[in-house]
Design a protein around this motif. Sequence first.
Motif, short mmCIF file in Angstrom:
data_model
loop_
_atom_site.label_atom_id
_atom_site.label_comp_id
_atom_site.label_asym_id
_atom_site.label_seq_id
_atom_site.Cartn_x
_atom_site.Cartn_y
_atom_site.Cartn_z
N ILE A 154 0.86 -1.18 0.00
CA ILE A 154 0.00 0.00 0.00
C ILE A 154 0.89 1.23 0.00
O ILE A 154 1.82 1.34 0.82
N PHE A 155 0.64 2.15 -0.90
CA PHE A 155 1.45 3.37 -1.00
C PHE A 155 0.59 4.59 -0.69
O PHE A 155 -0.60 4.64 -1.00
N THR A 156 1.24 5.56 -0.07
CA THR A 156 0.54 6.79 0.32
C THR A 156 1.39 8.00 -0.04
O THR A 156 2.61 7.90 -0.22
N GLU A 157 0.73 9.12 -0.15
CA GLU A 157 1.39 10.40 -0.35
C GLU A 157 0.42 11.50 0.06
O GLU A 157 -0.80 11.34 -0.05
N PRO B 173 -4.61 6.67 -0.09
CA PRO B 173 -3.75 5.49 -0.11
C PRO B 173 -4.29 4.48 -1.11
O PRO B 173 -5.50 4.36 -1.31
N GLU C 237 -3.89 0.41 -2.64
CA GLU C 237 -3.35 -0.94 -2.54
C GLU C 237 -3.00 -1.44 -3.93
O GLU C 237 -3.73 -1.21 -4.90
N ASN D 111 0.13 6.75 -6.46
CA ASN D 111 0.41 5.67 -5.51
C ASN D 111 0.25 4.29 -6.15
O ASN D 111 0.00 3.31 -5.45
#
Length: 398
Positions: A55-58, A63, A65, A156
């Motif tokens: 899972i990437f966030t900014e 976020p 997946e 993301n």
Amino acid sequence: MTDTAAPPLAFDPLDPVALTQALVRCPSVTPEEGGALDLLARVLGAHGYRVERPIFTEADTPPVENLYARIGTQAPVFVIAGHSDVVPVGDAASWTRDPFGGEIVDGALFGRGACDMKGGLAAMIAGALRYRRDNPDAPGSIAFLVTGDEEGPAVNGTVKLLDWAHRRGERFDHCLLGEPTNPATMSDMIKIGRRGSLTGELLVKGKQGHVGYPHLADNPIRGMVRLLAALDATPLDSGTAYFDPSNLEVTTVDVGNAASNVVPAQARAVFNIRFNDIWTPETLAAELERRLREAAGNTVRYELICRATNAVAFLTEPGPFVAMVADAVEAETGTRPVLSTTGGTSDARFIKSYCPVVEYGVVGQTMHQIDERVAVADLIALQRITERLLGRYFTEAG
């Protein structure tokens, strides 16, 4: 890792039609996972793939997946890429079929994402599973890169998934991205590159005043007309061997003036350029500035803002891999597809920095539309093309 002890699936994942139906029934509107990646993780995990779900966030973005799966430990690594997210359904009441029903009517499978690109993803997965079933000792590895952020900000998703995989030591040799590249039939088109996209904002400054006293005002609209004409007067280029000429389109011109007797204080325009591999965003911005400066002279006050972009033009040079994909398409359809760089942007713009990438998928006539659908026959054709391509790829690699 995937829990392979989960209950058995209620359908055969080697059937591209059944897998497409199951995916379409997952309401994975960006950035929601909607059960789509859960489904793919179960399918791939049950067939021996090592599956991970980063899972990437900014800041200021939701976020997201993503999914990475691989079977095999040796090179070469053939990557199949795609996205499980879809655009909103729009007015659901306007659909003749349930947007998340996966219903088949008259040989077409209906649902949001059916052609963009759950159908393509499902067909390629089914093809890869069939290939490994019949060739368990084949050399090399197959990997899947699946994002949930292609239809959204694309912040993301694939760009971070690739970096994540690279930092973990994953190396890729070639990639097939399953976007719906075909305009009308499955034999039409392979994408071997994409144009870049640059958006510019042009602000012309004037002086507000009464229209009856023009000497006390400075109308910015005259300057805007002059500057836009200068941007559009001469073609940016005449194209290249595999790219059409770069194209500038003005998308809005605004002054925000509700009064007919007032000269506005400023005028604003926004334009977008789809550019070929002659340009980079930096060289293109410099050319725009040159044209504006020359047209403005000492009389028009303006400001140009070129928005940051990660959409750069790129080309996968025709060679053995491109020919291999074209051969597989021709063998199944009877017609050799053309090589193209047309259309909008895709996640191939990120993948190209890690390995050669080509795009091929189902017919995209109804993508993002009401009653989006894909022909059942096209799903079966893409499954067979994928299986054939993998067979030749790893035979030659071995």
